[in-house]
Design an enzyme around this catalytic site. Structure first.
Site, PDB file in Angstrom:
ATOM      1  N   ASP A 156       0.996  -1.578  -0.179  1.00 60.99           N
ATOM      2  CA  ASP A 156      -0.101  -0.098   0.105  1.00 60.99           C
ATOM      3  C   ASP A 156       0.865   1.045  -0.104  1.00 60.99           C
ATOM      4  N   CYS A 210     -15.647  -6.373 -17.371  1.00 61.47           N
ATOM      5  CA  CYS A 210     -16.494  -5.647 -17.210  1.00 61.47           C
ATOM      6  C   CYS A 210     -17.665  -5.453 -18.074  1.00 61.47           C
ATOM      7  N   CYS A 213     -21.212  -3.686 -18.614  1.00 59.00           N
ATOM      8  CA  CYS A 213     -21.447  -2.955 -17.237  1.00 59.00           C
ATOM      9  C   CYS A 213     -21.372  -1.363 -16.648  1.00 59.00           C
ATOM     10  N   CYS A 220     -22.098   5.766  -7.931  1.00 55.96           N
ATOM     11  CA  CYS A 220     -20.922   6.605  -7.178  1.00 55.96           C
ATOM     12  C   CYS A 220     -22.068   7.874  -6.623  1.00 55.96           C
ATOM     13  N   CYS A 236     -13.632  11.471  -4.492  1.00 54.78           N
ATOM     14  CA  CYS A 236     -14.546  10.365  -3.691  1.00 54.78           C
ATOM     15  C   CYS A 236     -13.989  10.231  -2.950  1.00 54.78           C
ATOM     16  N   CYS A 263     -15.554   4.551   1.782  1.00 56.37           N
ATOM     17  CA  CYS A 263     -16.872   3.847   0.765  1.00 56.37           C
ATOM     18  C   CYS A 263     -16.455   2.786   0.042  1.00 56.37           C
ATOM     19  N   CYS A 266     -18.589   1.701  -4.768  1.00 55.69           N
ATOM     20  CA  CYS A 266     -18.384   0.820  -5.926  1.00 55.69           C
ATOM     21  C   CYS A 266     -17.959  -0.290  -6.059  1.00 55.69           C
ATOM     22  N   CYS A 270     -20.513  -4.332  -7.611  1.00 58.12           N
ATOM     23  CA  CYS A 270     -19.743  -5.105  -8.820  1.00 58.12           C
ATOM     24  C   CYS A 270     -20.683  -6.877  -8.875  1.00 58.12           C
TER      25      CYS A 270
HETATM   26  C1  B12 Z   1      -4.437   6.635  -3.201  1.00 60.16           C
HETATM   27  C2  B12 Z   1      -5.026   5.174  -2.868  1.00 60.16           C
HETATM   28  C3  B12 Z   1      -6.545   5.642  -3.225  1.00 60.16           C
HETATM   29  C4  B12 Z   1      -6.293   7.061  -3.414  1.00 60.16           C
HETATM   30  C5  B12 Z   1      -7.088   6.638  -4.901  1.00 60.16           C
HETATM   31  C6  B12 Z   1      -8.034   6.290  -6.060  1.00 60.16           C
HETATM   32  C7  B12 Z   1      -7.089   5.660  -6.867  1.00 60.16           C
HETATM   33  N1  B12 Z   1      -7.872   4.963  -7.781  1.00 60.16           N
HETATM   34  O1  B12 Z   1      -5.656   5.858  -7.013  1.00 60.16           O
HETATM   35  C8  B12 Z   1      -7.937   6.919  -2.653  1.00 60.16           C
HETATM   36  C9  B12 Z   1      -7.700   7.649  -1.207  1.00 60.16           C
HETATM   37  C10 B12 Z   1      -9.011   7.898  -3.064  1.00 60.16           C
HETATM   38  C11 B12 Z   1      -8.490   5.243  -2.272  1.00 60.16           C
HETATM   39  C12 B12 Z   1      -9.406   4.932  -2.176  1.00 60.16           C
HETATM   40  C13 B12 Z   1      -9.937   3.066  -2.160  1.00 60.16           C
HETATM   41  N2  B12 Z   1      -8.870   2.244  -1.971  1.00 60.16           N
HETATM   42 CO1  B12 Z   1      -6.983   2.893  -2.129  1.00 60.16          CO
HETATM   43  N3  B12 Z   1      -5.020   2.707  -2.794  1.00 60.16           N
HETATM   44  C14 B12 Z   1      -4.056   3.813  -3.219  1.00 60.16           C
HETATM   45  C15 B12 Z   1      -3.131   3.126  -3.349  1.00 60.16           C
HETATM   46  C16 B12 Z   1      -2.205   3.721  -2.243  1.00 60.16           C
HETATM   47  C17 B12 Z   1      -2.271   3.687  -4.505  1.00 60.16           C
HETATM   48  C18 B12 Z   1      -3.244   3.774  -5.901  1.00 60.16           C
HETATM   49  C19 B12 Z   1      -2.836   4.893  -7.130  1.00 60.16           C
HETATM   50  O2  B12 Z   1      -1.783   4.362  -7.314  1.00 60.16           O
HETATM   51  N4  B12 Z   1      -3.516   6.031  -7.442  1.00 60.16           N
HETATM   52  C20 B12 Z   1      -3.083   6.564  -8.716  1.00 60.16           C
HETATM   53  C21 B12 Z   1      -4.338   5.496 -10.169  1.00 60.16           C
HETATM   54  C22 B12 Z   1      -3.393   6.834 -10.947  1.00 60.16           C
HETATM   55  O3  B12 Z   1      -4.019   4.849  -9.870  1.00 60.16           O
HETATM   56  P1  B12 Z   1      -4.680   3.556 -10.569  1.00 60.16           P
HETATM   57  O4  B12 Z   1      -5.819   3.765  -9.722  1.00 60.16           O
HETATM   58  O5  B12 Z   1      -3.796   1.779 -10.926  1.00 60.16           O
HETATM   59  O6  B12 Z   1      -5.179   4.421 -12.061  1.00 60.16           O
HETATM   60  C23 B12 Z   1      -5.579   2.780 -13.350  1.00 60.16           C
HETATM   61  C24 B12 Z   1      -6.693   2.987 -13.159  1.00 60.16           C
HETATM   62  O7  B12 Z   1      -6.886   4.539 -13.889  1.00 60.16           O
HETATM   63  C25 B12 Z   1      -6.404   3.264 -15.273  1.00 60.16           C
HETATM   64  N5  B12 Z   1      -6.599   4.173 -16.262  1.00 60.16           N
HETATM   65  C26 B12 Z   1      -7.155   5.312 -16.285  1.00 60.16           C
HETATM   66  N6  B12 Z   1      -7.531   5.580 -17.700  1.00 60.16           N
HETATM   67  C27 B12 Z   1      -7.441   4.461 -18.240  1.00 60.16           C
HETATM   68  C28 B12 Z   1      -8.552   4.213 -19.280  1.00 60.16           C
HETATM   69  C29 B12 Z   1      -8.496   2.778 -19.912  1.00 60.16           C
HETATM   70  C30 B12 Z   1      -9.272   3.713 -21.585  1.00 60.16           C
HETATM   71  C31 B12 Z   1      -8.022   1.947 -19.260  1.00 60.16           C
HETATM   72  C32 B12 Z   1      -8.509   0.437 -19.985  1.00 60.16           C
HETATM   73  C33 B12 Z   1      -7.504   1.700 -18.366  1.00 60.16           C
HETATM   74  C34 B12 Z   1      -7.485   3.335 -17.647  1.00 60.16           C
HETATM   75  O8  B12 Z   1      -5.037   2.952 -15.126  1.00 60.16           O
HETATM   76  C35 B12 Z   1      -4.304   4.180 -14.462  1.00 60.16           C
HETATM   77  C36 B12 Z   1      -3.108   2.815 -14.000  1.00 60.16           C
HETATM   78  O9  B12 Z   1      -2.967   1.372 -13.784  1.00 60.16           O
HETATM   79  C37 B12 Z   1      -2.826   2.024  -3.926  1.00 60.16           C
HETATM   80  C38 B12 Z   1      -2.000   0.977  -3.276  1.00 60.16           C
HETATM   81  C39 B12 Z   1      -1.070   0.908  -3.903  1.00 60.16           C
HETATM   82  N7  B12 Z   1       0.223   1.404  -4.043  1.00 60.16           N
HETATM   83  O10 B12 Z   1      -0.694   1.214  -5.642  1.00 60.16           O
HETATM   84  C40 B12 Z   1      -4.090   1.655  -2.487  1.00 60.16           C
HETATM   85  C41 B12 Z   1      -5.484   0.301  -3.110  1.00 60.16           C
HETATM   86  C42 B12 Z   1      -5.484   0.636  -4.687  1.00 60.16           C
HETATM   87  N8  B12 Z   1      -6.818   1.228  -2.100  1.00 60.16           N
HETATM   88  C43 B12 Z   1      -7.546  -0.088  -2.080  1.00 60.16           C
HETATM   89  C44 B12 Z   1      -9.050   0.113  -1.675  1.00 60.16           C
HETATM   90  C45 B12 Z   1      -9.182  -1.424  -0.698  1.00 60.16           C
HETATM   91  C46 B12 Z   1      -9.258   0.971  -1.335  1.00 60.16           C
HETATM   92  C47 B12 Z   1     -10.583   1.658  -1.189  1.00 60.16           C
HETATM   93  C48 B12 Z   1     -11.811   0.775  -1.769  1.00 60.16           C
HETATM   94  C49 B12 Z   1     -10.876   2.081   0.320  1.00 60.16           C
HETATM   95  C50 B12 Z   1     -11.656   2.488   0.681  1.00 60.16           C
HETATM   96  N9  B12 Z   1     -13.225   1.473   1.376  1.00 60.16           N
HETATM   97  O11 B12 Z   1     -12.289   3.295   1.329  1.00 60.16           O
HETATM   98  C51 B12 Z   1     -11.461   2.755  -1.647  1.00 60.16           C
HETATM   99  C52 B12 Z   1     -12.011   2.865  -3.309  1.00 60.16           C
HETATM  100  C53 B12 Z   1     -12.053   3.841  -4.137  1.00 60.16           C
HETATM  101  C54 B12 Z   1     -11.705   3.965  -5.894  1.00 60.16           C
HETATM  102  N10 B12 Z   1     -12.769   3.272  -6.267  1.00 60.16           N
HETATM  103  O12 B12 Z   1     -10.417   3.987  -5.865  1.00 60.16           O
HETATM  104  C55 B12 Z   1      -7.164  -1.314  -2.502  1.00 60.16           C
HETATM  105  C56 B12 Z   1      -7.685  -1.450  -3.635  1.00 60.16           C
HETATM  106  C57 B12 Z   1      -7.209  -3.612  -3.353  1.00 60.16           C
HETATM  107  C58 B12 Z   1      -7.871  -3.748  -5.039  1.00 60.16           C
HETATM  108  N11 B12 Z   1      -8.726  -5.028  -5.020  1.00 60.16           N
HETATM  109  O13 B12 Z   1      -8.293  -3.740  -6.034  1.00 60.16           O
HETATM  110  C59 B12 Z   1      -5.228  -0.681  -2.341  1.00 60.16           C
HETATM  111  C60 B12 Z   1      -5.020  -1.778  -3.897  1.00 60.16           C
HETATM  112  C61 B12 Z   1      -4.730  -0.879  -1.776  1.00 60.16           C
HETATM  113  C62 B12 Z   1      -4.318  -2.575  -1.112  1.00 60.16           C
HETATM  114  N12 B12 Z   1      -2.491  -2.740  -1.049  1.00 60.16           N
HETATM  115  O14 B12 Z   1      -5.101  -3.305  -0.927  1.00 60.16           O
HETATM  116  N13 B12 Z   1      -7.373   4.229  -2.639  1.00 60.16           N
HETATM  117  S1  SF4 Z   2     -19.370  -3.131 -11.121  1.00 63.67           S
HETATM  118 FE1  SF4 Z   2     -17.616  -4.447 -10.668  1.00 63.67          FE
HETATM  119  S2  SF4 Z   2     -17.910  -5.417 -13.312  1.00 63.67           S
HETATM  120 FE2  SF4 Z   2     -19.031  -3.669 -13.614  1.00 63.67          FE
HETATM  121  S3  SF4 Z   2     -17.564  -2.495 -14.778  1.00 63.67           S
HETATM  122 FE3  SF4 Z   2     -17.609  -2.171 -12.440  1.00 63.67          FE
HETATM  123  S4  SF4 Z   2     -15.698  -2.878 -11.609  1.00 63.67           S
HETATM  124 FE4  SF4 Z   2     -16.754  -3.827 -13.573  1.00 63.67          FE
HETATM  125  S1  SF4 Z   3     -15.378   4.639  -3.018  1.00 68.24           S
HETATM  126 FE1  SF4 Z   3     -16.067   4.092  -5.494  1.00 68.24          FE
HETATM  127  S2  SF4 Z   3     -18.598   4.660  -5.192  1.00 68.24           S
HETATM  128 FE2  SF4 Z   3     -17.364   5.810  -2.849  1.00 68.24          FE
HETATM  129  S3  SF4 Z   3     -17.379   7.530  -3.046  1.00 68.24           S
HETATM  130 FE3  SF4 Z   3     -15.026   6.786  -3.995  1.00 68.24          FE
HETATM  131  S4  SF4 Z   3     -15.524   6.438  -6.392  1.00 68.24           S
HETATM  132 FE4  SF4 Z   3     -17.241   6.911  -5.759  1.00 68.24          FE
END
Ligand code: B12
Ligand code: SF4
Ligand code: SF4
Length: 405
Positions: A156, A210, A213, A220, A236, A263, A266, A270
């Site tokens: 993380d 996905c 879906c 959200c 978020c 939260c 989302c 799923c």
């Molecule tokens: C910063 C962070 C957050 C931030 C930002 C979340 C985010 N999505 O980036 C905040 C505080 C909001 C957050 C929230 C949560 N988090 Co968090 N977070 C992290 C952390 C530390 C870094 C993530 C990161 O690099 N973000 C930067 C963005 C750019 O990266 P990304 O999401 O991978 O972005 C990708 C997509 O956007 C995609 N993309 C972008 N554009 C496009 C376009 C196309 C066409 C396609 C196909 C793809 C694509 O490519 C990007 C690069 O891979 C990781 C741990 C880690 N070191 O990885 C945990 C992590 C992601 N979090 C985790 C969890 C559990 C959560 C929450 C569920 C917690 C909660 N219940 O509140 C929420 C979920 C919110 C959500 N919907 O993401 C888990 C997720 C586990 C999993 N199964 O994926 C992680 C991996 C921690 C862990 N070690 O388990 N988190």
């Molecule tokens: S709810 Fe799950 S299966 Fe549906 S679009 Fe989101 S991540 Fe994909």
């Molecule tokens: S955890 Fe998912 S549903 Fe909740 S505010 Fe963040 S992006 Fe929206």
């Protein structure tokens, strides 16, 4: 530590299974998998350190859009996150591991109980960082002993893009909600990584399932997805209630509802969760007192009581003031005027963050004349500019003749 050294010596076994003959890479990987399962990991895969070139491009776009908000630590040294070889030039394989934390109930149900606080599933038990890091270290020690090669362990907080790496290692795919979805465990997987200088056979990357879906995008509450697969963290609720240190921006307060820490909407919606199973690690399981805590009780927490209630929990990290701020937003959304007494009491709190949130909560619950009387009294002594602004803003938007709900 003596115990640790003895452990390491014992763990040398696998490397010499064939009377001193070093294991082949395939055998080492198979033995590693068995060891990981024994330690309680639910899935494991191996990725090439060069496997996430696209993720780097998207990460750069995320930062350029400012979508990381105040998470400066996420923006620091982006080159390390974008390329594991920059983080550690010696890495030859990345082992990605998952731990299932599937809940035993529907996390969306608690959202209907408006006088109760919704703590996200991941934070209802012990802190996964501690639980999983311990296991990762144990597995890493085993690997050092079995391979003779150097390793590094990450979970993380390090500059590692765990989700794209987990996809590359075949653990699942990054869904439209941006988290990793597994065919076996749905959206409920914690991730961790071990970087190793060993050359291990790679797994095949998983592919996006996905399809058409859109459920996560639609549910959200704060419209935090500007597009599928892209998250604006600033919108978020997880960011707003955990990472954000200041007052919660006004535009999101109502949508937050009773979510007081993180939260799950989302994730919970799923459809792939239909294959999910309950997590098997009891330390990560929900504690009874954190499933549906009363907002009135939480609003009464002082620093000592907060630390006692959230001992070993990830919630402890945000501290009492930020937590009570969240509780007050939920109180403002509860539609229960009996909770106004809690907010009124917190108008005198030592923390301006708490006082400001108490003002907003009251503005949602009490009648206009009562609010005006409290404002007149508080403005006489309130020294903090942000709290004074809360009073002014609440006063300007509150209906002139609002009666108590
Ligand atoms: C910063 C962070 C957050 C931030 C930002 C979340 C985010 N999505 O980036 C905040 C505080 C909001 C957050 C929230 C949560 N988090 Co968090 N977070 C992290 C952390 C530390 C870094 C993530 C990161 O690099 N973000 C930067 C963005 C750019 O990266 P990304 O999401 O991978 O972005 C990708 C997509 O956007 C995609 N993309 C972008 N554009 C496009 C376009 C196309 C066409 C396609 C196909 C793809 C694509 O490519 C990007 C690069 O891979 C990781 C741990 C880690 N070191 O990885 C945990 C992590 C992601 N979090 C985790 C969890 C559990 C959560 C929450 C569920 C917690 C909660 N219940 O509140 C929420 C979920 C919110 C959500 N919907 O993401 C888990 C997720 C586990 C999993 N199964 O994926 C992680 C991996 C921690 C862990 N070690 O388990 N988190
Ligand atoms: S709810 Fe799950 S299966 Fe549906 S679009 Fe989101 S991540 Fe994909
Ligand atoms: S955890 Fe998912 S549903 Fe909740 S505010 Fe963040 S992006 Fe929206």
């Amino acid at each position: 530590m003596a115990g640790g050294r003895a452990g390491l010596a014992d763990l040398r076994g696998p490397r010499f299974l064939n009377k001193g003959v070093k294991l082949s890479a395939a055998d080492l990987k198979a033995a590693l998998k068995r060891e990981a399962e024994t330690l309680g990991f639910d899935c494991i895969g191996v990725a090439d350190p060069d496997a996430i070139a696209n993720a780097g491009k998207y990460f750069r776009e995320f930062l350029d859009a400012g979508a990381h908000g105040d998470m400066d630590w996420l923006a620091a040294h982006p080159e390390r996150r974008m390329d594991p070889r920059v983080l550690w030039p010696g890495v030859r394989s990345i082992i990605m591991l998952g731990v299932n934390y599937g809940p035993d109930d529907n996390p969306l149900e608690i959202l209907k109980a408006r006088t109760r606080g919704a703590i996200s599933v991941y934070a209802q038990g012990d802190d996964y960082h501690d639980v999983i890091k311990k296991r990762l270290k144990t597995l890493a020690r085993w690997l050092v002993a079995a391979s003779g090669e150097e390793v590094k362990v990450f979970i993380d907080t390090a500059a590692v893009m765990e989700k794209p790496l987990a996809q590359a290692a075949g653990l699942g795919w990054q869904g439209k909600h941006t988290n990793l979805v597994s065919r076996e465990f749905g959206s409920w997987l914690f991730l961790g990584a071990i970087f190793t200088a060993s050359d291990l056979p790679r797994d095949t990357a998983d592919t996006d399932r996905c399809g058409s879906c859109n459920a996560c995008q639609e549910i959200c509450p704060t419209a935090a997805f500007p597009a599928p697969y892209k998250l604006d963290a600033r919108r978020c609720i997880s960011y707003l209630t955990i990472e954000n240190k200041g007052p919660i921006p006004h535009e999101f307060r109502k949508s937050i509802g009773n979510r007081i820490y993180g939260c799950d909407d989302c994730l919970a919606v799923c459809p792939w969760n239909k294959f999910a199973q309950e997590g098997r690690e009891t330390k990560l399981a929900a504690r009874a007192e954190l499933r549906a805590p009363s907002l009135a009780d939480l609003a009464r927490l002082d620093d000592a009581a907060f630390r006692a209630l959230f001992s070993k929990s990830p919630v402890k990290r945000i501290g009492r003031d930020r937590f009570v701020r969240n509780v007050l937003i939920a109180i403002g959304n509860a539609g229960d005027v009996s909770l106004a007494a809690q907010a009124e009491r917190l108008l005198d709190d030592a923390s301006p963050l708490v006082r400001g949130a108490a003002v907003w909560a009251l503005s949602q619950l009490v009648a206009r004349d009562r609010f005006d009387a409290l404002a007149a009294k508080a403005m006489g002594s309130e020294a903090d500019d942000e709290v004074r602004d809360e009073w002014r803003q609440a006063s300007s938007v509150m209906p002139r003749h609002r009666v108590s709900p």
